[in-house]
Design a protein around this motif. Structure first.
Motif, PDB file in Angstrom:
ATOM      1  N   MET A 143       0.837  -1.186   0.000  1.00 50.51           N
ATOM      2  CA  MET A 143       0.000   0.000   0.000  1.00 50.51           C
ATOM      3  C   MET A 143       0.875   1.239   0.000  1.00 50.51           C
ATOM      4  N   THR A 144       0.331   2.349  -0.405  1.00 48.05           N
ATOM      5  CA  THR A 144       1.114   3.568  -0.478  1.00 48.05           C
ATOM      6  C   THR A 144       1.250   4.182   0.898  1.00 48.05           C
ATOM      7  N   VAL A 145       2.459   4.509   1.257  1.00 45.88           N
ATOM      8  CA  VAL A 145       2.737   5.101   2.555  1.00 45.88           C
ATOM      9  C   VAL A 145       3.355   6.468   2.338  1.00 45.88           C
ATOM     10  N   ILE A 146       2.809   7.498   2.941  1.00 49.46           N
ATOM     11  CA  ILE A 146       3.339   8.842   2.819  1.00 49.46           C
ATOM     12  C   ILE A 146       3.765   9.315   4.191  1.00 49.46           C
ATOM     13  N   GLN A 147       5.049   9.673   4.310  1.00 50.50           N
ATOM     14  CA  GLN A 147       5.595  10.108   5.589  1.00 50.50           C
ATOM     15  C   GLN A 147       6.185  11.503   5.425  1.00 50.50           C
ATOM     16  N   PRO A 148       5.424  12.565   5.559  1.00 51.55           N
ATOM     17  CA  PRO A 148       5.994  13.892   5.393  1.00 51.55           C
ATOM     18  C   PRO A 148       6.988  14.199   6.499  1.00 51.55           C
ATOM     19  N   LEU A 149       7.943  15.078   6.160  1.00 50.51           N
ATOM     20  CA  LEU A 149       8.935  15.473   7.158  1.00 50.51           C
ATOM     21  C   LEU A 149       8.261  16.125   8.352  1.00 50.51           C
ATOM     22  N   THR A 150       7.240  16.906   8.096  1.00 52.02           N
ATOM     23  CA  THR A 150       6.423  17.461   9.166  1.00 52.02           C
ATOM     24  C   THR A 150       4.976  17.357   8.718  1.00 52.02           C
ATOM     25  N   SER A 151       4.091  17.194   9.629  1.00 50.69           N
ATOM     26  CA  SER A 151       2.700  16.940   9.283  1.00 50.69           C
ATOM     27  C   SER A 151       2.022  18.111   8.607  1.00 50.69           C
ATOM     28  N   HIS A 152       2.558  19.325   8.784  1.00 47.50           N
ATOM     29  CA  HIS A 152       1.900  20.481   8.220  1.00 47.50           C
ATOM     30  C   HIS A 152       2.552  21.000   6.937  1.00 47.50           C
ATOM     31  N   GLN A 153       3.603  20.305   6.450  1.00 49.63           N
ATOM     32  CA  GLN A 153       4.256  20.719   5.226  1.00 49.63           C
ATOM     33  C   GLN A 153       4.280  19.562   4.252  1.00 49.63           C
ATOM     34  N   GLY A 154       3.172  19.375   3.539  1.00 50.55           N
ATOM     35  CA  GLY A 154       3.039  18.229   2.654  1.00 50.55           C
ATOM     36  C   GLY A 154       3.936  18.288   1.437  1.00 50.55           C
ATOM     37  N   THR A 155       4.534  19.464   1.126  1.00 51.31           N
ATOM     38  CA  THR A 155       5.373  19.569  -0.053  1.00 51.31           C
ATOM     39  C   THR A 155       6.798  19.090   0.191  1.00 51.31           C
ATOM     40  N   ARG A 156       7.154  18.825   1.402  1.00 45.78           N
ATOM     41  CA  ARG A 156       8.513  18.385   1.699  1.00 45.78           C
ATOM     42  C   ARG A 156       8.637  16.885   1.459  1.00 45.78           C
ATOM     43  N   TRP A 157       9.860  16.460   1.159  1.00 46.79           N
ATOM     44  CA  TRP A 157      10.061  15.054   0.850  1.00 46.79           C
ATOM     45  C   TRP A 157       9.940  14.192   2.108  1.00 46.79           C
ATOM     46  N   PRO A 158       9.354  12.991   1.970  1.00 50.09           N
ATOM     47  CA  PRO A 158       9.261  12.071   3.114  1.00 50.09           C
ATOM     48  C   PRO A 158      10.645  11.693   3.644  1.00 50.09           C
ATOM     49  N   ARG A 159      10.725  11.519   4.945  1.00 49.73           N
ATOM     50  CA  ARG A 159      12.006  11.141   5.561  1.00 49.73           C
ATOM     51  C   ARG A 159      12.546   9.851   4.981  1.00 49.73           C
ATOM     52  N   SER A 160      11.664   8.884   4.769  1.00 43.48           N
ATOM     53  CA  SER A 160      12.100   7.590   4.266  1.00 43.48           C
ATOM     54  C   SER A 160      12.717   7.716   2.882  1.00 43.48           C
ATOM     55  N   LEU A 161      12.135   8.561   2.048  1.00 44.48           N
ATOM     56  CA  LEU A 161      12.661   8.752   0.701  1.00 44.48           C
ATOM     57  C   LEU A 161      14.022   9.442   0.752  1.00 44.48           C
ATOM     58  N   VAL A 162      14.142  10.479   1.573  1.00 45.52           N
ATOM     59  CA  VAL A 162      15.418  11.184   1.712  1.00 45.52           C
ATOM     60  C   VAL A 162      16.499  10.230   2.207  1.00 45.52           C
ATOM     61  N   ALA A 163      16.154   9.392   3.168  1.00 44.55           N
ATOM     62  CA  ALA A 163      17.126   8.436   3.696  1.00 44.55           C
ATOM     63  C   ALA A 163      17.570   7.457   2.616  1.00 44.55           C
ATOM     64  N   LEU A 164      16.623   7.008   1.782  1.00 45.77           N
ATOM     65  CA  LEU A 164      16.963   6.079   0.709  1.00 45.77           C
ATOM     66  C   LEU A 164      17.882   6.744  -0.310  1.00 45.77           C
ATOM     67  N   VAL A 165      17.587   7.985  -0.659  1.00 46.51           N
ATOM     68  CA  VAL A 165      18.430   8.713  -1.608  1.00 46.51           C
ATOM     69  C   VAL A 165      19.847   8.873  -1.057  1.00 46.51           C
ATOM     70  N   ILE A 166      19.952   9.207   0.225  1.00 46.15           N
ATOM     71  CA  ILE A 166      21.277   9.353   0.839  1.00 46.15           C
ATOM     72  C   ILE A 166      22.018   8.018   0.835  1.00 46.15           C
ATOM     73  N   ALA A 167      21.306   6.944   1.163  1.00 46.21           N
ATOM     74  CA  ALA A 167      21.933   5.620   1.194  1.00 46.21           C
ATOM     75  C   ALA A 167      22.459   5.223  -0.186  1.00 46.21           C
ATOM     76  N   ARG A 168      21.660   5.493  -1.217  1.00 46.43           N
ATOM     77  CA  ARG A 168      22.092   5.133  -2.570  1.00 46.43           C
ATOM     78  C   ARG A 168      23.233   6.029  -3.037  1.00 46.43           C
ATOM     79  N   ALA A 169      23.240   7.296  -2.596  1.00 41.93           N
ATOM     80  CA  ALA A 169      24.351   8.177  -2.935  1.00 41.93           C
ATOM     81  C   ALA A 169      25.635   7.676  -2.298  1.00 41.93           C
ATOM     82  N   VAL A 170      25.536   7.207  -1.050  1.00 46.27           N
ATOM     83  CA  VAL A 170      26.705   6.625  -0.375  1.00 46.27           C
ATOM     84  C   VAL A 170      27.205   5.412  -1.150  1.00 46.27           C
TER      85      VAL A 170
END
Length: 390
Positions: free
Chosen positions: A1-28
């Protein structure tokens, strides 16, 4: 199922923490991926292999990446996205260490084949996790962010390769193994799985191999990937042929990375017009290839490289986002894996095609790539009709 995890609950335009972490991991992980570029050199210099033997080993790696990606798609849709990413990274690390410790060519061949079989396992799971971590309309931007991070990490990888490779080429594979392990640790610690429980998953819709829309995108993607491989192999050879030293290639790659980052703004609203952007990207690549074909001064080469990089921005995020939207949650990784085989195909045939074309003169490979992009542009009308929502 689709899971959306905003960085903060009131700023839906920011990237989800999980996605940012994945991008950082792949960059490493990307920081260590330079080892593959030196595999043939290592075989020749460390093990005394002939160029033909080294080429055969690298080809074996390329062929093995095709079933690797399909296996990764199957695993991601069954055992889970995060688990598949971690397993793939650990398997890559193990294979890299086999290559580094190999006493001869036979061991290196075994290690290269094992690495190929592991190399793409995590990619479908990563792409599916990205698609399921954001709303559909933001997927092209999310995949663009992923690509931009890879581009920046790739430039840094070149500098690291120069440092480590100067000591011992085998250390390149050790360094790559370490980045795989670091990336796996980051994914385990910070990335949340988006996979539904396997016992509750029900596959719906056609197999990707029976879906005309997916096969159409696969053909288009194979053409683009082949053009990209041609440019990757031809660029350092072209720079050298035009009288510049190896450092000039590094500067051109830096230009490409900066353009990739700046170009992400073009992906806003891309979900509503994917084929418009795909056509524009192909035309830009063709123009950039034509410029590089005859450019001699470094500034002109940089201009051509920048145009190509801008085209690539439009050709990475939108197609993957479109493919992700063709599938259900339960089969998404399988669709992305099937589409991703275009890179394995291109990686297998592209190097031979590029070196063959280069023997007819530097402009030949670039003009062939430009012609391929223009042919693909002409076919996008048919692809639009096939892939349009029913």
């Amino acid at each position: 199922m689709t899971v959306i995890q905003p960085l903060t609950s009131h700023q839906g335009t920011r990237w989800p923490r999980s996605l940012v972490a994945l991008v950082i991991a792949r960059a490493v992980n990307r920081l260590g991926s330079f080892a593959m570029a030196f595999m043939a050199v290592a075989l020749v210099e460390v093990h005394g292999a002939s160029l033909a033997t080294a080429g055969a080993v690298v080809t074996a790696f390329g062929v093995a990446t095709i079933p690797s990606r399909l296996l990764g798609g199957r695993m991601a849709d069954t055992v889970g996205r995060r688990a598949t990413i971690v397993i793939g990274l650990l398997a890559c690390a193990a294979a890299q260490l086999v290559i580094a410790a190999s006493p001869g060519i036979t061991g290196a061949l075994i290690g290269a084949t094992l690495l190929g079989l592991a190399y793409e396992i995590y990619e479908p799971a990563s792409q599916a996790l990205i698609a399921e971590s954001v709303e559909a309309e933001r997927r092209p931007q999310a995949f663009g962010l992923y690509g931009a991070a890879m581009a920046v990490a790739g430039v840094a990888a070149g500098a690291l390769a120069a440092l480590v490779g100067g000591i011992d080429l085998r250390f390149l594979f050790v360094a790559d193994a370490l980045t795989c392990l670091c990336a796996a640790a980051l994914v385990l610690a910070l990335v949340r799985d988006t996979t539904a429980r396997s016992d509750g998953m029900v596959r719906t819709g056609p197999s990707p191999w029976r879906d005309r829309r997916l096969l159409t995108m696969l053909a288009l993607g194979t053409g683009f990937a082949t053009a990209w491989i041609l440019s990757t192999i031809a660029l350092p050879l072209t720079v050298s042929a035009r009288g510049h030293d190896a450092a000039a290639t590094g500067w051109l790659l830096l230009v490409a990375a900066l353009v990739t980052i700046a170009g992400q703004r073009l992906l806003r609203g891309a979900a509503s017009r994917p084929f418009t952007l795909i056509r524009a990207g192909l035309v830009l690549m063709a123009v950039g290839f034509a410029v590089i074909a005859y450019a001699a001064p470094l500034p002109l080469l940089a201009l051509g490289t920048a145009i190509v990089a801008l085209g690539e921005v439009l050709l990475l995020g939108p197609p993957i986002a479109l493919v992700a939207g063709l599938a259900t949650d339960a089969s998404r990784a399988g669709y992305l894996a099937a589409y991703g085989t275009c890179w394995g195909i291109a990686q297998t045939v592209g190097p031979m095609l590029a070196t063959g074309l280069m023997s007819h003169g530097t402009p030949t490979v670039w003009l062939t790539g430009a012609a391929l992009c223009l042919v693909l542009t002409a076919t996008t009308a048919a692809a639009t009709a096939v892939c349009s929502p029913r």
